[in-house]
Design a protein around this motif. Structure first.
Motif, PDB file in Angstrom:
ATOM      1  N   GLU A 274      11.560  58.738  12.437  1.00  0.00           N
ATOM      2  CA  GLU A 274      11.841  58.754  10.995  1.00  0.00           C
ATOM      3  C   GLU A 274      13.170  59.413  10.726  1.00  0.00           C
ATOM      4  O   GLU A 274      13.944  58.978   9.882  1.00  0.00           O
ATOM      5  CB  GLU A 274      10.762  59.554  10.271  1.00  0.00           C
TER       6      GLU A 274
ATOM      7  N   SER B 249      19.803  54.156  26.786  1.00  0.00           N
ATOM      8  CA  SER B 249      21.117  53.885  27.373  1.00  0.00           C
ATOM      9  C   SER B 249      21.686  55.089  28.105  1.00  0.00           C
ATOM     10  O   SER B 249      22.653  54.946  28.837  1.00  0.00           O
ATOM     11  CB  SER B 249      22.099  53.439  26.293  1.00  0.00           C
ATOM     12  N   ASP B 250      21.092  56.259  27.923  1.00  0.00           N
ATOM     13  CA  ASP B 250      21.676  57.448  28.531  1.00  0.00           C
ATOM     14  C   ASP B 250      21.373  57.507  30.019  1.00  0.00           C
ATOM     15  O   ASP B 250      20.219  57.421  30.432  1.00  0.00           O
ATOM     16  CB  ASP B 250      21.130  58.699  27.848  1.00  0.00           C
TER      17      ASP B 250
ATOM     18  N   SER C  87      26.182  59.942  24.974  1.00  0.00           N
ATOM     19  CA  SER C  87      25.107  59.461  25.837  1.00  0.00           C
ATOM     20  C   SER C  87      25.522  58.273  26.680  1.00  0.00           C
ATOM     21  O   SER C  87      24.676  57.535  27.177  1.00  0.00           O
ATOM     22  CB  SER C  87      23.895  59.062  24.980  1.00  0.00           C
TER      23      SER C  87
ATOM     24  N   ASP D 153      17.406  64.272  20.403  1.00  0.00           N
ATOM     25  CA  ASP D 153      17.536  63.195  21.386  1.00  0.00           C
ATOM     26  C   ASP D 153      16.832  63.556  22.685  1.00  0.00           C
ATOM     27  O   ASP D 153      16.167  62.713  23.285  1.00  0.00           O
ATOM     28  CB  ASP D 153      19.027  62.911  21.653  1.00  0.00           C
TER      29      ASP D 153
ATOM     30  N   ASP E  92      21.242  67.024  19.067  1.00  0.00           N
ATOM     31  CA  ASP E  92      21.148  67.005  20.536  1.00  0.00           C
ATOM     32  C   ASP E  92      19.719  67.193  20.981  1.00  0.00           C
ATOM     33  O   ASP E  92      19.192  66.438  21.801  1.00  0.00           O
ATOM     34  CB  ASP E  92      21.971  68.162  21.124  1.00  0.00           C
TER      35      ASP E  92
ATOM     36  N   HIS F 256      27.213  51.569  23.169  1.00  0.00           N
ATOM     37  CA  HIS F 256      25.849  51.084  23.071  1.00  0.00           C
ATOM     38  C   HIS F 256      24.821  52.181  22.840  1.00  0.00           C
ATOM     39  O   HIS F 256      23.654  51.892  22.622  1.00  0.00           O
ATOM     40  CB  HIS F 256      25.482  50.288  24.337  1.00  0.00           C
ATOM     41  N   ASP F 257      25.231  53.431  22.855  1.00  0.00           N
ATOM     42  CA  ASP F 257      24.264  54.472  22.544  1.00  0.00           C
ATOM     43  C   ASP F 257      24.244  54.734  21.043  1.00  0.00           C
ATOM     44  O   ASP F 257      23.943  55.837  20.598  1.00  0.00           O
ATOM     45  CB  ASP F 257      24.589  55.768  23.313  1.00  0.00           C
ATOM     46  N   SER F 258      24.548  53.715  20.256  1.00  0.00           N
ATOM     47  CA  SER F 258      24.519  53.814  18.792  1.00  0.00           C
ATOM     48  C   SER F 258      25.408  54.925  18.286  1.00  0.00           C
ATOM     49  O   SER F 258      25.040  55.632  17.354  1.00  0.00           O
ATOM     50  CB  SER F 258      23.106  54.113  18.272  1.00  0.00           C
TER      51      SER F 258
ATOM     52  N   VAL G 107      17.607  54.020  21.057  1.00  0.00           N
ATOM     53  CA  VAL G 107      18.626  53.347  21.863  1.00  0.00           C
ATOM     54  C   VAL G 107      19.321  54.346  22.766  1.00  0.00           C
ATOM     55  O   VAL G 107      19.630  54.054  23.921  1.00  0.00           O
ATOM     56  CB  VAL G 107      19.650  52.634  20.956  1.00  0.00           C
ATOM     57  N   ARG G 108      19.546  55.558  22.234  1.00  0.00           N
ATOM     58  CA  ARG G 108      20.211  56.574  23.061  1.00  0.00           C
ATOM     59  C   ARG G 108      19.349  56.972  24.239  1.00  0.00           C
ATOM     60  O   ARG G 108      19.848  57.194  25.338  1.00  0.00           O
ATOM     61  CB  ARG G 108      20.549  57.803  22.211  1.00  0.00           C
TER      62      ARG G 108
ATOM     63  N   ARG H 201      26.471  60.303  15.889  1.00  0.00           N
ATOM     64  CA  ARG H 201      25.289  59.599  16.389  1.00  0.00           C
ATOM     65  C   ARG H 201      24.672  58.894  15.203  1.00  0.00           C
ATOM     66  O   ARG H 201      24.329  59.536  14.214  1.00  0.00           O
ATOM     67  CB  ARG H 201      24.256  60.597  16.881  1.00  0.00           C
ATOM     68  N   SER H 202      24.544  57.583  15.265  1.00  0.00           N
ATOM     69  CA  SER H 202      23.981  56.920  14.105  1.00  0.00           C
ATOM     70  C   SER H 202      22.510  56.637  14.343  1.00  0.00           C
ATOM     71  O   SER H 202      22.041  56.602  15.478  1.00  0.00           O
ATOM     72  CB  SER H 202      24.754  55.635  13.829  1.00  0.00           C
ATOM     73  N   SER H 203      21.797  56.427  13.242  1.00  0.00           N
ATOM     74  CA  SER H 203      20.376  56.138  13.376  1.00  0.00           C
ATOM     75  C   SER H 203      20.139  54.641  13.369  1.00  0.00           C
ATOM     76  O   SER H 203      19.021  54.182  13.209  1.00  0.00           O
ATOM     77  CB  SER H 203      19.603  56.798  12.236  1.00  0.00           C
ATOM     78  N   ASN H 204      21.222  53.869  13.506  1.00  0.00           N
ATOM     79  CA  ASN H 204      21.081  52.416  13.493  1.00  0.00           C
ATOM     80  C   ASN H 204      21.138  51.876  14.906  1.00  0.00           C
ATOM     81  O   ASN H 204      21.421  52.592  15.845  1.00  0.00           O
ATOM     82  CB  ASN H 204      22.222  51.792  12.682  1.00  0.00           C
ATOM     83  N   LEU H 205      20.946  50.568  15.005  1.00  0.00           N
ATOM     84  CA  LEU H 205      21.107  49.907  16.291  1.00  0.00           C
ATOM     85  C   LEU H 205      22.597  49.895  16.641  1.00  0.00           C
ATOM     86  O   LEU H 205      23.442  50.091  15.778  1.00  0.00           O
ATOM     87  CB  LEU H 205      20.558  48.483  16.198  1.00  0.00           C
TER      88      LEU H 205
ATOM     89  N   GLU I 298       6.590  59.349  15.902  1.00  0.00           N
ATOM     90  CA  GLU I 298       6.750  58.798  14.562  1.00  0.00           C
ATOM     91  C   GLU I 298       7.730  59.646  13.739  1.00  0.00           C
ATOM     92  O   GLU I 298       8.633  59.134  13.089  1.00  0.00           O
ATOM     93  CB  GLU I 298       5.386  58.757  13.883  1.00  0.00           C
TER      94      GLU I 298
ATOM     95  N   GLY J  51      15.599  60.319  13.302  1.00  0.00           N
ATOM     96  CA  GLY J  51      16.694  59.855  14.147  1.00  0.00           C
ATOM     97  C   GLY J  51      16.944  58.371  14.069  1.00  0.00           C
ATOM     98  O   GLY J  51      17.991  57.886  14.474  1.00  0.00           O
ATOM     99  N   GLY J  52      15.973  57.611  13.595  1.00  0.00           N
ATOM    100  CA  GLY J  52      16.148  56.175  13.469  1.00  0.00           C
ATOM    101  C   GLY J  52      16.087  55.458  14.808  1.00  0.00           C
ATOM    102  O   GLY J  52      15.823  56.043  15.856  1.00  0.00           O
ATOM    103  N   LEU J  53      16.345  54.157  14.751  1.00  0.00           N
ATOM    104  CA  LEU J  53      16.326  53.354  15.968  1.00  0.00           C
ATOM    105  C   LEU J  53      17.445  53.781  16.908  1.00  0.00           C
ATOM    106  O   LEU J  53      17.357  53.601  18.123  1.00  0.00           O
ATOM    107  CB  LEU J  53      16.477  51.871  15.620  1.00  0.00           C
ATOM    108  N   GLY J  54      18.505  54.348  16.353  1.00  0.00           N
ATOM    109  CA  GLY J  54      19.621  54.797  17.183  1.00  0.00           C
ATOM    110  C   GLY J  54      19.183  55.827  18.214  1.00  0.00           C
ATOM    111  O   GLY J  54      19.651  55.823  19.356  1.00  0.00           O
ATOM    112  N   ALA J  55      18.243  56.698  17.827  1.00  0.00           N
ATOM    113  CA  ALA J  55      17.771  57.715  18.767  1.00  0.00           C
ATOM    114  C   ALA J  55      17.067  57.052  19.939  1.00  0.00           C
ATOM    115  O   ALA J  55      17.220  57.466  21.094  1.00  0.00           O
ATOM    116  CB  ALA J  55      16.844  58.687  18.052  1.00  0.00           C
TER     117      ALA J  55
END
Lengths: 153, 370
Positions: free
Chosen positions: A136, A148-149, B206, A106, A103, B227-229, A144-145, B245-249, A132, A138-142
């Protein structure tokens, strides 16, 4: 969309949608939230001077002022987070980021982007090195969150 | 080798559906047509083209037992296609959908006597066959959906339906049609459920559009990818709603293969297997990314010597090589080279076998355990 003659959103009479989105937003007034941030500030600064960056960061990231019309509180909280980020030594950044909960990570990324968008008031070089490390872990998902939040800080 | 079969179509595949024994597949080639391909050895050959829609076909579903295909499109129509055995032609039957916006997804119910069409008109149309007029009629689930519905999934009892959409909520409704359905046994979702009853509403941490939703095989839980992965699983019996929560797209598609395994796929171009270890849902593995044998079989000259490429990159970029996602010639490490549009599973078939279609034109069948 100045060339459009019809306001398509005006035809939609559903007010329910806005009401639903407001659910998660704070019911406190701007002044109350601002004072909450100030109270947090004292303990966060104390933790910084003590040298415990993880604790300071966790405190700063807890209960962020989500909502509209809370500009003063949001700016104050962002500055607080920025102070912690700049006070941490470069070699400690990795350990601090790994010590955060999902949490908090993010929320931290939201503040990093908040700062990167305002280069006049924030040190972007420091923010980029934090960015950076956070990405590393959280990845791209972080990222995106953050985008989108609807709960914007 | 987790790939059972791979074929590259000369177009983006936006949706696909196999028939009951996987000898034929209906694909949406990102146009207003539906193409049906039949297996011939290792290839798929086109045998039918279903032309009736005016605008982009968004979804296709093939009912295995009754052998009917439902297709829906942005032209606000859906058609049910039946194969005329005598002439070997697929004949369309119009569905009286009554929606004023595009249709986004269509799915047959488990007993294949109804199907659901999600639409941009903030409703889900539940369609059943009206004998008196000899066409398909619809009833709409409207309240309290606030925006476009992107995905639907039927509960095994043929009555409950889960939908998710751009209002960032996942909901479970009752789609009980008097005269078509028998009264269902009480489930964890409720009992005595007239049409349009809301049996549950969920959100992910999220927010974000809900791209895909599915009931578990026993119907006790519902999982949705937004869409919030993240991947969220809700179980009404225990009241718990857990999110990963994933670290991917973001993921665009998900299926349950058993009570504790979910396979997802999406913008990261690889199917991923999440499994429940008793405490939490975790990423177990990604399919297809460690297939080194496959990579070298279809290698371009620069691929043959990845060590050479590694040092060359270190020289040209002047930094130690990290794990690069591409193989040095611009292609991705994963098998699909672009977003995976749909992940499907044959509910009556082997639970370990899934199929994926992607924007790169590939249709791949996987075994998730190999």
């Amino acid at each position: 969309m100045a060339h459009r003659k019809l306001d398509i959103e005006g035809f939609d009479t559903e007010q329910q949608r806005m009401a639903d989105q407001m659910q998660y937003l704070s019911t406190k007034s701007g002044a109350e939230v601002a004072s909450m941030v100030d109270q947090k500030a004292a303990s966060v600064r104390a933790a910084i001077t003590r040298g415990s960056s993880v604790e300071a960061l966790e405190k700063a990231l807890v209960d962020p002022p989500y909502g509209h019309g809370l500009d003063a509180a949001q700016a104050a909280n962002a500055q607080l987070v920025s102070e912690v980020l700049m006070a941490t030594r470069a070699q400690d950044i990795n350990a601090v980021v790994n010590g955060l909960s999902d949490d908090s990570r993010d929320v931290l990324l939201k503040y990093i982007y908040h700062g990167l968008a305002r280069p006049a008031g924030f040190n972007c070089g420091v923010l980029l090195s934090w960015h950076e490390r956070v990405v590393e872990t959280g990845g791209l998902g972080a990222i995106v969150r953050v985008m989108s939040d609807r709960k914007t800080i | 080798m987790s790939i059972l079969d791979e074929y590259v179509f000369p177009f983006c595949v936006t949706a696909h559906a196999f028939n009951h024994d996987k000898s034929q597949v209906a694909v949406c080639p990102n146009s207003n047509e539906v193409h049906i391909y039949a297996r011939s050895g290792a290839q798929w050959t086109a045998i039918h083209v279903l032309k009736e829609h005016d605008l982009l076909v968004t979804s296709v579903d093939w009912a295995p037992r009754t052998n009917r295909i439902v297709s829906c499109s942005q032209d606000k129509n859906a058609y049910v296609w039946t194969l005329d055995e005598a002439t070997n032609v697929w004949k369309p039957t119009l569905v009286h959908l009554r929606i004023n916006r595009a249709a986004t997804q269509a799915r047959w119910s488990p007993l294949e006597d109804k199907f659901a069409v999600a639409s941009g008109d903030k409703c889900v149309a539940i369609c059943y066959f009206g004998e008196d007029n000899d066409w398909w009629v619809s009833k709409h689930i409207k309240k309290p959906i606030a925006s476009t519905v992107l995905c639907v999934d039927w509960h095994p009892n043929n009555v409950l339906i889960a939908c998710g959409g751009t209002d960032m909520k996942a909901r479970v409704f009752s789609a009980f049609i008097k005269g078509v359905d028998q009264k269902p046994a009480p489930t964890a979702w409720g009992e005595r459920l007239p049409f349009n009853t809301v049996c549950g509403g969920f959100e992910s941490p999220s927010g974000g559009w809900v791209h895909s939703i599915a009931f578990s095989p026993d119907g006790e839980s519902v999982a949705f990818a937004s869409h919030d992965s993240s991947l969220t699983v809700a179980t009404p019996a225990t009241g718990e709603v857990t999110s990963v929560r994933s670290s991917n797209l973001p993921f665009k598609s998900l299926v349950w293969t058993d009570r504790s395994t979910i396979v997802v796929s999406g913008h990261d171009c690889s199917p991923m297997v999440f499994s429940f270890d008793g405490a939490a849902w975790r990423l177990a593995k990604k399919l297809g990314e460690d297939d080194k044998n496959r990579r070298s079989a279809t290698a371009s000259p620069s691929n043959n010597n990845t060590a050479f490429n590694l040092f060359r990159q270190m020289d040209s970029r002047n930094q130690p090589a990290k794990a690069v996602a591409s193989a040095g010639d611009g292609s991705l490490k994963s098998v699909h080279q672009n977003t995976i549009t749909e992940l499907r599973r044959d509910l009556a078939g082997n639970p370990l076998e899934i199929s994926t279609s992607g924007l790169d034109g590939r249709l791949i069948q996987w075994n998730i355990q190999a």
